[in-house]
Enzyme design. Structure first.
Site, PDB file in Angstrom:
ATOM      1  N   THR A  40      -8.974  -4.783   4.336  1.00 42.14           N
ATOM      2  CA  THR A  40      -9.175  -3.576   5.139  1.00 42.14           C
ATOM      3  C   THR A  40      -8.416  -3.624   6.459  1.00 42.14           C
ATOM      4  O   THR A  40      -7.944  -2.603   6.954  1.00 42.14           O
ATOM      5  CB  THR A  40     -10.680  -3.381   5.409  1.00 42.14           C
ATOM      6  OG1 THR A  40     -11.346  -3.107   4.178  1.00 42.14           O
ATOM      7  CG2 THR A  40     -10.940  -2.220   6.360  1.00 42.14           C
ATOM      8  N   SER A  68      -9.222  -8.189  -1.293  1.00 39.48           N
ATOM      9  CA  SER A  68      -9.801  -9.507  -1.574  1.00 39.48           C
ATOM     10  C   SER A  68     -10.503  -9.553  -2.925  1.00 39.48           C
ATOM     11  O   SER A  68     -10.678 -10.621  -3.504  1.00 39.48           O
ATOM     12  CB  SER A  68     -10.768  -9.924  -0.464  1.00 39.48           C
ATOM     13  OG  SER A  68     -11.905  -9.096  -0.421  1.00 39.48           O
ATOM     14  N   THR A 108     -13.039  -8.427   3.441  1.00 35.43           N
ATOM     15  CA  THR A 108     -14.372  -9.016   3.602  1.00 35.43           C
ATOM     16  C   THR A 108     -15.161  -9.141   2.301  1.00 35.43           C
ATOM     17  O   THR A 108     -16.163  -9.846   2.264  1.00 35.43           O
ATOM     18  CB  THR A 108     -15.212  -8.202   4.607  1.00 35.43           C
ATOM     19  OG1 THR A 108     -15.318  -6.851   4.147  1.00 35.43           O
ATOM     20  CG2 THR A 108     -14.577  -8.228   5.994  1.00 35.43           C
ATOM     21  N   ASP A 109     -14.717  -8.471   1.225  1.00 32.48           N
ATOM     22  CA  ASP A 109     -15.494  -8.493  -0.019  1.00 32.48           C
ATOM     23  C   ASP A 109     -15.731  -9.919  -0.514  1.00 32.48           C
ATOM     24  O   ASP A 109     -16.829 -10.246  -0.978  1.00 32.48           O
ATOM     25  CB  ASP A 109     -14.784  -7.690  -1.109  1.00 32.48           C
ATOM     26  CG  ASP A 109     -14.946  -6.191  -0.936  1.00 32.48           C
ATOM     27  OD1 ASP A 109     -15.709  -5.776  -0.044  1.00 32.48           O
ATOM     28  OD2 ASP A 109     -14.307  -5.437  -1.689  1.00 32.48           O
TER      29      ASP A 109
END
Length: 351
Positions: free
Chosen positions: A28, A68, A99-100
């Site tokens: 992101t 990710s 961040t996933d």
């Protein structure tokens, strides 16, 4: 490989440039417009005034440019190699990704990269073209952590929203909040205040275990039990054992499964390591509080290995690394070694 564990020497000049290697993977923080074709380069992500601390020399590597959720074990094996090269050359490291799967990347690096030097993993929750984009602030904080000798010896760190978390404990706890990362049962190790890391807690036992590596060819299944589960997914693992090298069970509560599934799980332990974790997201699996059919005592007695406080996704990574590093052979798997690996992290508290 050169010794990368030596702390900064006493008397080192404050004017000596501190080196930080930045490895960007996408996510992101670079997803301008939300589409894959509009991703920023690593240089564009870093190109924000004031993002780099004074006196810090940044070596940038555009390592990948993907969400990710699309990262592979091959990607992460190559990433660990790059991190090891950087710390061996005397550099701190910042890894920038989505961040996933950030908590899994951070934990895996903690297992594979044995170093005292600071390694910080960061990302963003808001795209760079949206109001309140958090990427620049998160990257500035991660750079401050990776450049600070006071952050040595903490293992790999997750740095977002000015909080510093141990990779071992960190988890993404909210789908959209910029303060999404938390460390259930532990809390953050510290925070970044006015660009300066402040460490309040230090791990009593380091996560790192020497000699671990990752074989991307291994396959570890992760099975989450739910109310009314009749075991079809467990049957799929049992019927095709050649497809899997191990199994992690995300069980109810402190380590409980439906009584009807105990025998199939016990039978699987003869063929592969089966790790007993909790699906709750916080707290350790128990060992002897409950003793009935399907209880933690029953399952451990039948050969399952306790994950302790490790979340199921991280237990899967630890089992993968242990099996890749000698806990698996032609005669089967090394249950004592795997048990000892999980027990080591069960004692990784804070002080």
């Amino acid at each position: 490989m050169a010794d990368d564990t030596a702390p900064q020497q006493a008397g080192t000049s404050a004017d000596t440039p501190r080196r930080v290697t930045v490895l960007t993977l996408g996510g992101t923080i670079s997803a301008r417009g939300g589409g894959a074709d509009a991703r920023l380069t690593g240089r564009e992500v870093l190109d924000t005034p004031g993002i780099t601390p004074a006196g810090v020399q940044v070596d940038l590597h555009d390592f990948r440019r993907v969400p990710s959720s699309s990262l592979t074990f091959e990607d992460l094996t190559a990433l660990a190699d790059e991190v090891r090269r950087a710390v061996a050359a005397g550099s701190g490291v910042v890894v920038v990704q989505g961040t996933d799967t950030l908590e899994e990347t951070a934990f895996l690096l903690d297992l594979l990269c044995t170093t005292e030097r600071p390694i910080a993993v960061t990302g963003a929750m808001r795209r760079p073209d949206l109001p309140g984009a958090d990427g620049p602030a998160n990257l500035a904080a991660a750079l401050a952590v990776a450049a600070d000798p006071g952050c040595q010896g903490l293992g790999v760190l997750v740095v977002l929203a000015d909080e510093i978390h141990a990779a071992r404990h960190a988890t993404k706890a909210h789908t959209t909040s910029v303060a999404t990362f938390a460390s259930p049962g532990a809390g953050p190790l510290g925070s970044v205040v006015e660009g300066v890391p402040r460490i309040l807690l230090r791990p009593t036992v380091p996560t790192r275990m020497c000699g671990l590596n990752l074989d991307p060819a291994l396959r570890i299944a992760l099975l989450t039990f739910s109310l009314g589960d009749t075991g079809e997914l467990l049957d799929a693992v049992a019927e095709h054992p050649e497809r899997y090298d191990g199994l992690v069970v995300a069980a109810f509560g402190a380590g409980h499964v439906p009584a009807r599934l105990v025998e199939p799980l016990a039978a699987l332990t003869a063929r592969m390591p089966v790790i007993l974790a909790s699906r709750t997201g916080a707290g350790a699996t128990l060992s002897h509080t409950y003793r009935g059919p399907g209880s933690e005592a029953d399952l451990l007695h039948r050969g399952l290995i306790p994950a302790g406080p490790l979340a199921p996704a991280k237990a899967r990574l630890l089992l993968h690394a242990l099996l890749s590093s000698g806990a698996r052979g032609s005669a089967g798997y090394d249950r004592p070694r795997i048990t000892a690996g999980f027990a080591h992290l069960d004692g990784a508290g804070l002080a």
